[in-house]
Design an enzyme around this catalytic site. Structure first.
Site, PDB file in Angstrom:
ATOM      1  N   TYR A 142      24.560 -22.100 -31.028  1.00  0.00           N
ATOM      2  CA  TYR A 142      24.082 -23.113 -30.087  1.00  0.00           C
ATOM      3  C   TYR A 142      25.221 -24.054 -29.693  1.00  0.00           C
ATOM      4  CZ  TYR A 142      21.042 -26.832 -28.260  1.00  0.00           C
ATOM      5  OH  TYR A 142      20.437 -27.775 -27.470  1.00  0.00           O
TER       6      TYR A 142
ATOM      7  N   SER B 214      24.053 -30.691 -24.532  1.00  0.00           N
ATOM      8  CA  SER B 214      23.659 -31.247 -25.831  1.00  0.00           C
ATOM      9  C   SER B 214      24.818 -32.053 -26.385  1.00  0.00           C
ATOM     10  CB  SER B 214      23.301 -30.132 -26.810  1.00  0.00           C
ATOM     11  OG  SER B 214      23.083 -30.667 -28.112  1.00  0.00           O
TER      12      SER B 214
END
Length: 276
Positions: free
Chosen positions: A158, A145
């Site tokens: 995350y 990401s």
């Protein structure tokens, strides 16, 4: 040292194939002629997708997978290889999203995100890559990401997990050099996926507003899962002798209607949904 060419048949295992990026990647690669093993916890969704791929003339098999369980990962890899042959390409994209302020998130919730996104990816890697090394070829693609390089508020667990994936891939690339196995990472920006649909609307609103405050949401456009599938296809389709190590994919900013030609709407997909 000569490069062993890709074989004609390259079976793919896709973790997280029941929706979003994983499902789009399965469809895209199957259409290109790759046999695909679809792996996730929601086997009913996998079977629907496998049936659709098979109906379109592709080759697909559905295999249950829980990346947080060692035995499940081993069983998934064994079943996929029994059905399709040795895994030549693996895509580690299983995951979900749990958000909250870093000082309010419980230790259990924080650890769960790390277990799914980081440790889960390593479980899959550890069970597939040794076989690739033995054969002298293979592609292992991690779905990372852009938060690893541009952290976002409300996403500390995350962010920590995806930053860890970046570190894992960078180390793996050093260790795999000269083995014929390529480890790569794709860093998607804002992507419409199933992740985040479980969040309360008020939580999503606070999170997105905080991104705007810190300049992390310059426009409202999101990537589609198919965009990431195309990037993965480009990585694994590279001929031997070349290695796409890191690929970052971001949503293009909106083009004003009067600049788009013919009055077409070029503002991108504004659908409300989860992000990757």
């Amino acid at each position: 040292m000569a490069h062993i060419p890709h074989p004609e048949r390259r079976p793919v295992l896709i973790a997280g194939a029941s929706s979003g990026i994983g499902a789009a990647t399965a469809e895209y690669l199957a259409a290109a002629g790759y046999p695909v093993a679809l792996a996730a916890r929601r086997v009913d969704k996998l079977q629907e997708l496998a049936d659709m791929i098979s109906g379109a003339g592709g080759e697909a098999v559905a295999v249950p997978l829980d990346v947080t369980d060692d035995a499940s990962v081993r069983d998934c890899v064994a079943k996929a290889q029994a059905a399709l042959g040795p895994i030549e390409i693996a895509v580690a994209g299983a995951g979900d999203l749990d958000v909250g302020l870093s000082y309010e998130m419980s230790e259990t919730d924080f650890a769960s995100q790390v277990d799914i996104h980081l440790v889960g990816a390593h479980r899959l890697y550890r069970n597939i890559v040794p076989g690739m090394i033995d054969r002298g070829r293979g592609d292992f693609v991690f779905i990372g990401s852009d938060v690893a390089v541009r952290p976002r508020p409300w996403s500390s667990a995350y962010v920590a997990a995806k930053t860890g994936v970046d570190g894992l891939v960078a180390t793996a690339q050093l260790e795999l050099e000269g083995t014929g196995v390529r480890a790569s990472i794709v860093r998607p920006g804002q992507t419409i996926t199933g992740m985040g649909f479980n969040l309360a609307p008020e939580v999503m609103e606070k999170m997105l507003n905080s991104w705007i405050t810190h300049g992390l949401a310059r426009h409202g456009n999101f990537l589609a899962p198919e965009h990431i599938a195309q990037a993965i296809s480009a990585i694994v389709g590279m001929p031997r002798g070349a290695h796409m190590r890191v690929v970052e994919v971001e949503a293009e900013g909106a083009i004003p209607r009067n600049k788009s030609g013919g009055g077409a709407d070029m503002t991108g997909d504004q659908t409300t949904g989860g992000t990757k």
